[in-house]
Design a protein around this motif. Structure first.
Motif: not given
Length: 119
Positions: A7-15, A25-30
């Protein structure tokens, strides 16, 4: 059905999601660091962590899409990418597209499809 979700820190989605030997997988600079070089390095580090969490790695990448907020940053991103990806045995199919990433801070987002380890 055995689906693994990171799970992502963002509601409603997974990393990351893994199913049937495949990892998505999705990646970004946290940290939303300053500049494309720092954000690319941080995003690739985040990607490695998430791939590991779904029993995969950069040597198992099949398809990668890099989204940039400004395509003029592509040469700098490519330099960091090429350092990170290493030997051609790791090279996935890759595309890079310009996209509105929703704010003035996020410069890069990366989505990947990878195989999982056969442990």
């Amino acid at each position: 059905m055995n689906i693994k979700r990171i799970l992502s820190n963002a509601k409603g989605r997974s990393d990351a999601v893994a199913f049937n030997g495949m990892a998505f997988v999705v990646a970004y600079d946290p940290d939303a660091a300053h500049g494309i070089v720092a954000q690319t390095r941080n995003s690739l580090s985040f990607l490695e962590t998430k791939l590991s969490e779904v029993d995969s790695g950069k040597d198992a990448l099949l398809q990668v899409t890099v989204f940039l907020s400004d395509m003029s940053m592509k040469p700098e991103m490519d330099r960091v990418w090429c350092e990170w990806i290493g030997s051609e045995v790791n090279w996935p199919q890759r595309a890079c597209v310009g996209a509105d990433l929703g704010d003035d801070v996020t410069l890069i987002e990366i989505t990947v499809i990878a195989a999982q380890s056969e442990n």
